[in-house]
Design a protein around this motif. Structure first.
Motif, PDB file in Angstrom:
ATOM      1  N   UNK A  46       0.649  -1.276  -0.040  1.00  0.00           N
ATOM      2  CA  UNK A  46      -0.019  -0.055  -0.028  1.00  0.00           C
ATOM      3  C   UNK A  46       0.846   1.325   0.044  1.00  0.00           C
ATOM      4  N   UNK A  47       1.913   1.303   0.681  1.00  0.00           N
ATOM      5  CA  UNK A  47       2.836   2.426   0.981  1.00  0.00           C
ATOM      6  C   UNK A  47       3.433   2.583  -0.515  1.00  0.00           C
ATOM      7  N   UNK A  48       3.946   1.508  -1.117  1.00  0.00           N
ATOM      8  CA  UNK A  48       4.571   1.592  -2.199  1.00  0.00           C
ATOM      9  C   UNK A  48       3.726   2.085  -3.469  1.00  0.00           C
ATOM     10  N   UNK A  49       2.450   1.520  -3.416  1.00  0.00           N
ATOM     11  CA  UNK A  49       1.534   2.016  -4.605  1.00  0.00           C
ATOM     12  C   UNK A  49       0.930   3.407  -4.319  1.00  0.00           C
ATOM     13  N   UNK A  50       0.838   3.809  -3.051  1.00  0.00           N
ATOM     14  CA  UNK A  50       0.554   5.173  -2.903  1.00  0.00           C
ATOM     15  C   UNK A  50       1.754   6.267  -3.086  1.00  0.00           C
ATOM     16  N   UNK A  51       2.858   5.835  -2.864  1.00  0.00           N
ATOM     17  CA  UNK A  51       4.127   6.475  -3.320  1.00  0.00           C
ATOM     18  C   UNK A  51       4.023   6.851  -4.894  1.00  0.00           C
ATOM     19  N   UNK A  52       3.901   5.661  -5.487  1.00  0.00           N
ATOM     20  CA  UNK A  52       3.711   5.924  -7.015  1.00  0.00           C
ATOM     21  C   UNK A  52       2.437   6.840  -7.471  1.00  0.00           C
ATOM     22  N   UNK A  94      -3.602   0.865  -6.998  1.00  0.00           N
ATOM     23  CA  UNK A  94      -4.033   1.510  -5.959  1.00  0.00           C
ATOM     24  C   UNK A  94      -5.306   0.632  -5.376  1.00  0.00           C
ATOM     25  N   UNK A  95      -5.993   0.194  -6.332  1.00  0.00           N
ATOM     26  CA  UNK A  95      -7.213  -0.527  -5.969  1.00  0.00           C
ATOM     27  C   UNK A  95      -6.761  -2.085  -5.255  1.00  0.00           C
ATOM     28  N   UNK A  96      -5.824  -2.633  -5.828  1.00  0.00           N
ATOM     29  CA  UNK A  96      -5.364  -3.732  -5.521  1.00  0.00           C
ATOM     30  C   UNK A  96      -4.629  -3.777  -4.085  1.00  0.00           C
ATOM     31  N   UNK A  97      -3.800  -2.610  -3.728  1.00  0.00           N
ATOM     32  CA  UNK A  97      -3.127  -2.478  -2.753  1.00  0.00           C
ATOM     33  C   UNK A  97      -4.229  -1.989  -1.621  1.00  0.00           C
ATOM     34  N   UNK A  98      -5.084  -1.198  -1.882  1.00  0.00           N
ATOM     35  CA  UNK A  98      -6.414  -1.046  -0.837  1.00  0.00           C
ATOM     36  C   UNK A  98      -6.992  -1.946  -0.414  1.00  0.00           C
ATOM     37  N   UNK A  99      -7.416  -3.008  -1.268  1.00  0.00           N
ATOM     38  CA  UNK A  99      -8.184  -4.072  -1.101  1.00  0.00           C
ATOM     39  C   UNK A  99      -7.473  -4.931  -0.246  1.00  0.00           C
TER      40      UNK A  99
END
Length: 157
Positions: A46-52, A94-99
């Motif tokens: 999630x942190x990596x995805x939100x960083x991107x 983002x959806x994959x990380x949040x889910x």
């Protein structure tokens, strides 16, 4: 030429980009202030995805702001297709990380009842909620760019 809400170079697009960036930064900040997030792979993802998401949204917000200030149109077919594909990729990540993070949060902290540190649990939940909000705004901009292609405003070839 009619602009669709969320297309590059519009005020709506700028507002959506800024909100994506703000929600992603909030998600990172909420998650990173906990002591044990690194124990869960989904939270690290999630942190990596939100960083991107922060980087992508910030760069495109700057482009949108430049377009609005200089009154230039960003409807170049190559540029818009790059925005759409980039939005689709970041929205999917983002959806994959949040889910994944939501699943871990519900399973570990609610179903198993293993949430002794109440403040950390709340931070995880806030982080996941902000990640979903960032994804919702990102998917809307991806949809706006896609509608731009569908209505024949920009040829795909």
């Amino acid at each position: 030429m009619k602009n669709f809400p969320g297309t590059p170079g519009t005020l709506t697009g700028l507002v959506l980009r800024i909100s994506q960036c703000v929600f992603a930064v909030g998600s990172i900040a909420s998650m990173a202030t906990t002591h044990t997030f690194f124990n869960f792979t989904a939270f690290c993802y999630l942190i990596a995805s939100m960083g991107l998401q922060v980087i992508w949204s910030f760069v495109l917000a700057v482009l949108d702001a430049y377009s609005l200030v200089s009154k230039k149109v960003l409807h170049n077919p190559v540029l818009v297709s790059l925005f759409v594909v980039g939005d689709w990729v970041t929205a999917t990540l983002s959806l994959a990380a949040a889910s994944a993070s939501a699943g871990i949060t519900v399973l570990y902290f609610s179903d198993l009842g293993d949430c002794n540190a109440g403040e950390e649990c709340q931070k995880y939940q806030i982080s996941v909620a902000l990640a979903y909000l960032s994804w919702m705004h990102d998917s809307y901009t991806a949809r706006g760019g896609h509608c731009f292609f569908q209505k024949g405003r920009v040829p795909l070839s």
